[in-house]
Motif scaffolding. Sequence first.
Motif, mmCIF file in Angstrom:
data_model
loop_
_atom_site.group_PDB
_atom_site.id
_atom_site.type_symbol
_atom_site.label_atom_id
_atom_site.label_comp_id
_atom_site.label_asym_id
_atom_site.label_seq_id
_atom_site.Cartn_x
_atom_site.Cartn_y
_atom_site.Cartn_z
ATOM 1 N N GLY A 145 0.797 -1.215 0.000
ATOM 2 C CA GLY A 145 0.000 0.000 0.000
ATOM 3 C C GLY A 145 0.831 1.267 0.000
ATOM 4 O O GLY A 145 2.032 1.257 0.269
ATOM 5 N N ARG A 146 0.174 2.370 -0.301
ATOM 6 C CA ARG A 146 0.855 3.663 -0.322
ATOM 7 C C ARG A 146 1.482 3.958 1.037
ATOM 8 O O ARG A 146 0.849 3.779 2.079
ATOM 9 C CB ARG A 146 -0.124 4.777 -0.684
ATOM 10 C CG ARG A 146 -0.680 4.673 -2.096
ATOM 11 C CD ARG A 146 -1.725 5.748 -2.349
ATOM 12 N NE ARG A 146 -2.369 5.581 -3.651
ATOM 13 C CZ ARG A 146 -1.940 6.154 -4.771
ATOM 14 N NH1 ARG A 146 -0.889 6.961 -4.726
ATOM 15 N NH2 ARG A 146 -2.575 5.957 -5.909
ATOM 16 N N GLY A 147 2.748 4.385 1.003
ATOM 17 C CA GLY A 147 3.453 4.709 2.219
ATOM 18 C C GLY A 147 4.171 3.539 2.862
ATOM 19 O O GLY A 147 4.927 3.731 3.820
ATOM 20 N N ALA A 148 3.958 2.323 2.345
ATOM 21 C CA ALA A 148 4.600 1.138 2.932
ATOM 22 C C ALA A 148 5.958 0.852 2.319
ATOM 23 O O ALA A 148 6.680 -0.025 2.801
ATOM 24 C CB ALA A 148 3.697 -0.082 2.769
ATOM 25 N N ALA A 149 6.324 1.560 1.253
ATOM 26 C CA ALA A 149 7.637 1.410 0.618
ATOM 27 C C ALA A 149 7.986 2.734 -0.037
ATOM 28 O O ALA A 149 7.107 3.548 -0.320
ATOM 29 C CB ALA A 149 7.633 0.285 -0.411
ATOM 30 N N ASP A 150 9.258 2.939 -0.277
ATOM 31 C CA ASP A 150 9.713 4.166 -0.927
ATOM 32 C C ASP A 150 9.718 3.951 -2.440
ATOM 33 O O ASP A 150 10.763 3.817 -3.057
ATOM 34 C CB ASP A 150 11.106 4.548 -0.426
ATOM 35 C CG ASP A 150 11.523 5.939 -0.881
ATOM 36 O OD1 ASP A 150 10.707 6.615 -1.537
ATOM 37 O OD2 ASP A 150 12.661 6.340 -0.589
ATOM 38 N N GLN A 151 8.546 3.847 -3.021
ATOM 39 C CA GLN A 151 8.296 3.660 -4.448
ATOM 40 C C GLN A 151 8.622 2.251 -4.938
ATOM 41 O O GLN A 151 7.777 1.550 -5.462
ATOM 42 C CB GLN A 151 9.061 4.681 -5.305
ATOM 43 C CG GLN A 151 8.709 6.135 -5.048
ATOM 44 C CD GLN A 151 9.383 7.042 -6.035
ATOM 45 O OE1 GLN A 151 8.992 7.126 -7.205
ATOM 46 N NE2 GLN A 151 10.426 7.733 -5.581
ATOM 47 N N LEU A 152 9.891 1.847 -4.751
ATOM 48 C CA LEU A 152 10.339 0.602 -5.370
ATOM 49 C C LEU A 152 11.549 0.049 -4.633
ATOM 50 O O LEU A 152 12.534 0.755 -4.443
ATOM 51 C CB LEU A 152 10.696 0.869 -6.842
ATOM 52 C CG LEU A 152 11.480 -0.191 -7.606
ATOM 53 C CD1 LEU A 152 10.669 -1.469 -7.733
ATOM 54 C CD2 LEU A 152 11.851 0.337 -8.989
ATOM 55 N N PHE A 153 11.457 -1.216 -4.219
ATOM 56 C CA PHE A 153 12.594 -1.942 -3.672
ATOM 57 C C PHE A 153 12.885 -3.127 -4.584
ATOM 58 O O PHE A 153 11.976 -3.699 -5.185
ATOM 59 C CB PHE A 153 12.304 -2.475 -2.255
ATOM 60 C CG PHE A 153 12.001 -1.409 -1.220
ATOM 61 C CD1 PHE A 153 12.485 -0.118 -1.356
ATOM 62 C CD2 PHE A 153 11.233 -1.719 -0.108
ATOM 63 C CE1 PHE A 153 12.215 0.854 -0.398
ATOM 64 C CE2 PHE A 153 10.961 -0.763 0.859
ATOM 65 C CZ PHE A 153 11.451 0.530 0.711
ATOM 66 N N ILE A 154 14.145 -3.512 -4.684
ATOM 67 C CA ILE A 154 14.528 -4.652 -5.515
ATOM 68 C C ILE A 154 15.407 -5.597 -4.695
ATOM 69 O O ILE A 154 16.343 -5.156 -4.029
ATOM 70 C CB ILE A 154 15.300 -4.202 -6.777
ATOM 71 C CG1 ILE A 154 14.436 -3.270 -7.636
ATOM 72 C CG2 ILE A 154 15.721 -5.417 -7.611
ATOM 73 C CD1 ILE A 154 15.178 -2.705 -8.846
ATOM 74 N N ASN A 155 15.073 -6.875 -4.749
ATOM 75 C CA ASN A 155 15.934 -7.909 -4.172
ATOM 76 C C ASN A 155 16.462 -8.775 -5.304
ATOM 77 O O ASN A 155 15.724 -9.140 -6.215
ATOM 78 C CB ASN A 155 15.166 -8.780 -3.173
ATOM 79 C CG ASN A 155 15.990 -9.967 -2.707
ATOM 80 O OD1 ASN A 155 15.911 -11.047 -3.273
ATOM 81 N ND2 ASN A 155 16.789 -9.747 -1.679
ATOM 82 N N THR A 156 17.748 -9.084 -5.255
ATOM 83 C CA THR A 156 18.354 -9.915 -6.285
ATOM 84 C C THR A 156 19.114 -11.061 -5.641
ATOM 85 O O THR A 156 19.547 -10.979 -4.494
ATOM 86 C CB THR A 156 19.341 -9.116 -7.155
ATOM 87 O OG1 THR A 156 20.315 -8.502 -6.303
ATOM 88 C CG2 THR A 156 18.632 -8.056 -7.966
ATOM 89 N N ALA A 157 19.267 -12.136 -6.399
ATOM 90 C CA ALA A 157 20.179 -13.218 -6.054
ATOM 91 C C ALA A 157 21.011 -13.495 -7.286
ATOM 92 O O ALA A 157 20.536 -13.331 -8.420
ATOM 93 C CB ALA A 157 19.425 -14.467 -5.614
ATOM 94 N N GLY A 158 22.259 -13.884 -7.075
ATOM 95 C CA GLY A 158 23.152 -14.145 -8.194
ATOM 96 C C GLY A 158 23.842 -15.484 -8.030
ATOM 97 O O GLY A 158 24.238 -15.860 -6.923
ATOM 98 N N LEU A 159 23.986 -16.207 -9.143
ATOM 99 C CA LEU A 159 24.643 -17.499 -9.145
ATOM 100 C C LEU A 159 25.799 -17.472 -10.140
ATOM 101 O O LEU A 159 25.643 -16.995 -11.269
ATOM 102 C CB LEU A 159 23.668 -18.609 -9.539
ATOM 103 C CG LEU A 159 24.203 -20.045 -9.535
ATOM 104 C CD1 LEU A 159 24.521 -20.482 -8.104
ATOM 105 C CD2 LEU A 159 23.189 -20.991 -10.167
ATOM 106 N N GLY A 160 26.945 -17.961 -9.706
ATOM 107 C CA GLY A 160 28.116 -18.001 -10.571
ATOM 108 C C GLY A 160 28.948 -19.234 -10.298
ATOM 109 O O GLY A 160 28.637 -20.022 -9.401
#
Length: 270
Positions: A145-160
């Motif tokens: 909902g509005r106000g529950a995040a600062d527009q956009l968060f991103i979580n990533t995982a990387g495999l190598g």
Amino acid sequence: MYDGIFKEGFSLAEEVILLAHGDGGRLTHRLVEELFFRYFANPHLAPLTDAAAFEAPAGGRLALTTDSFVVSPLFFRGGDIGKLAVNGTVNDLVVSGARPLYLTAGFILEEGLPLMVLERVVASMAAAAQEAGVTVVAGDTKVVGRGAADQLFINTAGLGVIPAAVRLGYERVRPGDAVVVSGHVGDHGLAILAERQELGVANAPASDCAPLTGLILPLLEAFPGLKLMRDPTRGGLATTLKEIAQSCRVDIWLEEAAIPVRPEARGLAE
């Protein structure tokens, strides 16, 4: 091929993220298939199943990392949250001695986020992944909902994959070893600070956010004597070296004049 991001008279310029985009229904599927898949399309992602399946390269060891990105503002000189998410994860793998192969991307979207902003971030991520030579093979989207995040968060995982001949670790550090800094320090943090605080500095540094694959992978082949690498992000050079010193039980001495700092970065910091 898609004729734009959404069909059925959908106007990207007028649309924003709704809570319904995260409920797994029609809008969620349209968001995945007509935005994310447009930029991240590849054979691993195409089935849109619950997990990506791929052949593991023979030999070596697997390296796995994960990170979350909560940058404000989303866009800054030299980069954005999407580019940062890809390169930050790729570089964590590279400094571990791994050749990055695959990424996952999870998005926390705030209700009301303009879809044009989301597309800009996703397009930047796709470009960064292509430059780094990695493939986004899985992802997830949640809407709050509005106000529950600062527009956009991103979580990533990387495999190598770490080649069998590469052995990096704290246990290899010894007194007398040299500390090598690969580039100017402070540019990224100051670029974000200048944007966030609206300092209006004309010559503020640009972020040096970039994949380190082209720099480090050849070094690993040419200089097997490399013992340990770190990507000094939060806390910078000083905190990173303090962690190394504590873990290796050594003292680390630096020559201030030898630490590369751009004049505009030094001036803004002062």
